[in-house]
Enzyme design. Structure first.
Site, PDB file in Angstrom:
ATOM      1  N   PHE A 130       0.858  -1.190   0.000  1.00 41.69           N
ATOM      2  CA  PHE A 130       0.000   0.000   0.000  1.00 41.69           C
ATOM      3  C   PHE A 130       0.897   1.244   0.000  1.00 41.69           C
ATOM      4  O   PHE A 130       1.831   1.327   0.802  1.00 41.69           O
ATOM      5  CB  PHE A 130      -0.852  -0.055   1.264  1.00 41.69           C
ATOM      6  CG  PHE A 130      -2.056   0.824   1.255  1.00 41.69           C
ATOM      7  CD1 PHE A 130      -3.262   0.356   0.749  1.00 41.69           C
ATOM      8  CD2 PHE A 130      -1.999   2.114   1.757  1.00 41.69           C
ATOM      9  CE1 PHE A 130      -4.391   1.155   0.770  1.00 41.69           C
ATOM     10  CE2 PHE A 130      -3.124   2.921   1.774  1.00 41.69           C
ATOM     11  CZ  PHE A 130      -4.327   2.446   1.279  1.00 41.69           C
ATOM     12  N   ASP A 210       1.952  -5.424   8.166  1.00 42.16           N
ATOM     13  CA  ASP A 210       0.782  -4.558   8.055  1.00 42.16           C
ATOM     14  C   ASP A 210      -0.405  -5.476   7.775  1.00 42.16           C
ATOM     15  O   ASP A 210      -0.507  -6.062   6.688  1.00 42.16           O
ATOM     16  CB  ASP A 210       0.973  -3.546   6.924  1.00 42.16           C
ATOM     17  CG  ASP A 210      -0.202  -2.594   6.831  1.00 42.16           C
ATOM     18  OD1 ASP A 210      -1.330  -3.006   7.180  1.00 42.16           O
ATOM     19  OD2 ASP A 210      -0.006  -1.444   6.412  1.00 42.16           O
TER      20      ASP A 210
HETATM   21  C1  LIG Z   1      -5.895   0.649   4.365  1.00 38.38           C
HETATM   22  C2  LIG Z   1      -4.438   0.544   4.468  1.00 38.38           C
HETATM   23  C3  LIG Z   1      -3.670   1.614   4.948  1.00 38.38           C
HETATM   24  C4  LIG Z   1      -4.336   2.915   5.305  1.00 38.38           C
HETATM   25  O1  LIG Z   1      -3.746   3.558   6.347  1.00 38.38           O
HETATM   26  P1  LIG Z   1      -4.501   4.756   7.112  1.00 38.38           P
HETATM   27  O2  LIG Z   1      -3.423   5.417   7.834  1.00 38.38           O
HETATM   28  O3  LIG Z   1      -5.560   4.136   7.942  1.00 38.38           O
HETATM   29  O4  LIG Z   1      -5.124   5.629   6.075  1.00 38.38           O
HETATM   30  C5  LIG Z   1      -2.293   1.457   5.049  1.00 38.38           C
HETATM   31  N1  LIG Z   1      -1.707   0.286   4.681  1.00 38.38           N
HETATM   32  C6  LIG Z   1      -2.428  -0.755   4.198  1.00 38.38           C
HETATM   33  C7  LIG Z   1      -1.742  -2.027   3.802  1.00 38.38           C
HETATM   34  C8  LIG Z   1      -3.807  -0.651   4.071  1.00 38.38           C
HETATM   35  O5  LIG Z   1      -4.524  -1.669   3.596  1.00 38.38           O
END
Ligand SMILES: *Cc1c(COP(=O)(O)O)cnc(C)c1O
Length: 427
Positions: A130, A210
């Site tokens: 991400f 993550d």
């Molecule tokens: C949804 C997601 C995020 C989003 O992070 P936020 O700080 O909540 O906006 C980050 N990493 C991954 C892998 C995700 O799926």
């Protein structure tokens, strides 16, 4: 688990009639809409409305007294919810705290665990992760004045998945820290967290995951697997609401390590209000909190956990796998040869999370737009993936059948050709 499914609508209804795990009536589900986007924003559990409104009442009635007198006293809420969340991810109660947002938490954990020194200077991530995770890592490289190639992004062979053997081959002596996704947000591939953790540790590498796309969808055993740390958000499969507080897992072996980005809410709770100038961190995952907890972003998570506890995480996984297997078999039968789609998600149950990634070389954006016009809510991930997450709690087999039938109809009628290729600001 491989099941042979029948493509008829009657069969879908039969599957529903035998389904003893249906919590549809516990959620706010709009009529006339087929919601398949619980991997981006889970629908609201009715119990989450109750706990949110109860926090609002406490604020109205108690003012500052809510910190200790609220139904769920605000001062202890992050740790209490963390202890309940721990069961969902296979952690010990004091290894999880509900706090912050995923990105903020990643910054905090990178600042805690990424300590380049000597030959060990690299932070290993992957190019399918991400983007926010990558941005955070790039920021740390700049802050620390590291050369940009200290951030090593592992490549994918097929553009959709990571080969675990490639990851393990990259666990070299120059790697200080590895941060990987548990489930890849586009393809839905589930990595073998246990194996990767063991291999990283053999090489003296700290490893964090993550788990945004696996928490609340896949059972974990973060503690037993020895994972060093984890982060996840609570608004996807965990149904905690938009921007709800996220969560941090810190393996007990790291309790007592000083958080990189400390703040007063990470204090030992019995000493926090001593207001000493020397930070005295809590002896558990709570130490990684920074400022005052976001009570209204946390209280719906409590209501959502009630639903999880009643349904059971193993049941969530069992039903989710059935729904996604069924969906993939319908796609195979009706959309692959006939309409040029392919499934980018791995087939084996142990290698996938809770969503199905439907790919096509052309026109995915327009097909996704047609689905929305027909009342189906999937989500689109650039450049060509349409994701569907049939959720164990609230989606039915018949809804899965309907979605595939609607896609087939959009393709047969070619109605997608009348739309333009524009993308909205969200997805
Ligand atoms: C949804 C997601 C995020 C989003 O992070 P936020 O700080 O909540 O906006 C980050 N990493 C991954 C892998 C995700 O799926």
């Amino acid at each position: 688990m491989y099941m042979k499914f029948d493509i008829s609508e009657a069969f879908a209804k039969e599957l529903d009639s035998f389904d003893t795990l249906n919590f549809e009536d516990r959620f706010f589900k709009a009529r006339g809409i087929i919601y398949m986007d619980g991997n981006s924003l889970g629908l609201m559990p009715k119990s989450a409305e109750t706990t949110l409104l109860s926090a609002v009442e406490d604020y109205k009635n108690l003012g500052i007294g809510g910190w200790t007198e609220a139904r769920q006293p605000w001062f202890y809420c992050a740790e209490k919810l963390g202890a309940r969340m721990a069961k969902i991810v296979g952690a010990l109660e004091d290894e999880v705290v509900v706090t912050g947002s995923t990105t903020v938490n990643i910054h905090n954990l990178l600042s805690t665990f990424y300590k380049p020194s000597g030959k060990r200077t690299k932070l290993l991530m992957d190019e399918l992760n991400f983007p926010s995770d990558i941005y955070a890592a790039q920021g740390h490289m700049r802050l620390l004045g590291r050369p940009t190639d200290d951030l090593a992004l592992l490549k994918s062979r097929d553009g959709h998945t990571l080969d675990e053997n490639d990851i393990i081959a990259a666990f070299n002596d120059d790697v200080a820290l590895a941060l990987l996704p548990s489930v890849l947000y586009r393809s839905g591939q589930l990595l073998d967290i246990e194996r990767l953790t063991a291999k990283a540790h053999e090489k003296g590498i700290i490893i964090g995951f993550d788990c945004c796309h696996s928490a609340g969808s896949v059972p974990h055993r973060l503690h037993d697997w020895g994972v060093d740390f984890g982060v996840w958000c609570c608004y996807k499969y965990l149904n905690g609401g938009p921007g709800s507080s996220a969560a941090i897992f810190i393996n007990r072996r790291h309790h007592g390590t000083r958080p990189g980005l400390p703040g007063w809410f990470g204090s030992d709770k019995s000493r926090q209000f001593d207001m000493a100038l020397e930070f005295e961190p809590a002896a558990n995952a709570g130490a990684w909190q920074m400022g005052t907890p976001h009570i209204f972003s946390m209280s719906p998570v409590e209501g959502s956990l009630n639903v999880f506890e009643e349904f059971g995480m193993d049941n969530v996984r069992e039903k989710s796998l059935k729904l996604t297997s069924y969906m993939m078999s319908l796609i195979d039968s009706l959309l692959v040869d006939q309409h040029g789609f392919y499934i980018a998600t791995p087939r084996q149950p142990e290698r996938r999370g809770g969503h199905v990634a439907l790919a096509r070389d052309a026109d995915s954006i327009r097909i996704n737009a047609c689905l929305k016009e027909r009342g189906v809510i999937p989500d689109f991930r650039f450049p060509n993936i349409i994701r569907f997450a049939p959720i164990a709690f609230y989606n039915t087999y018949h809804e899965v059948w309907r979605v595939v039938d609607i896609i087939k109809d959009i393709m047969d009628s070619k109605e997608y050709l009348s739309l333009d290729e524009k993308r909205g600001p969200v997805a």
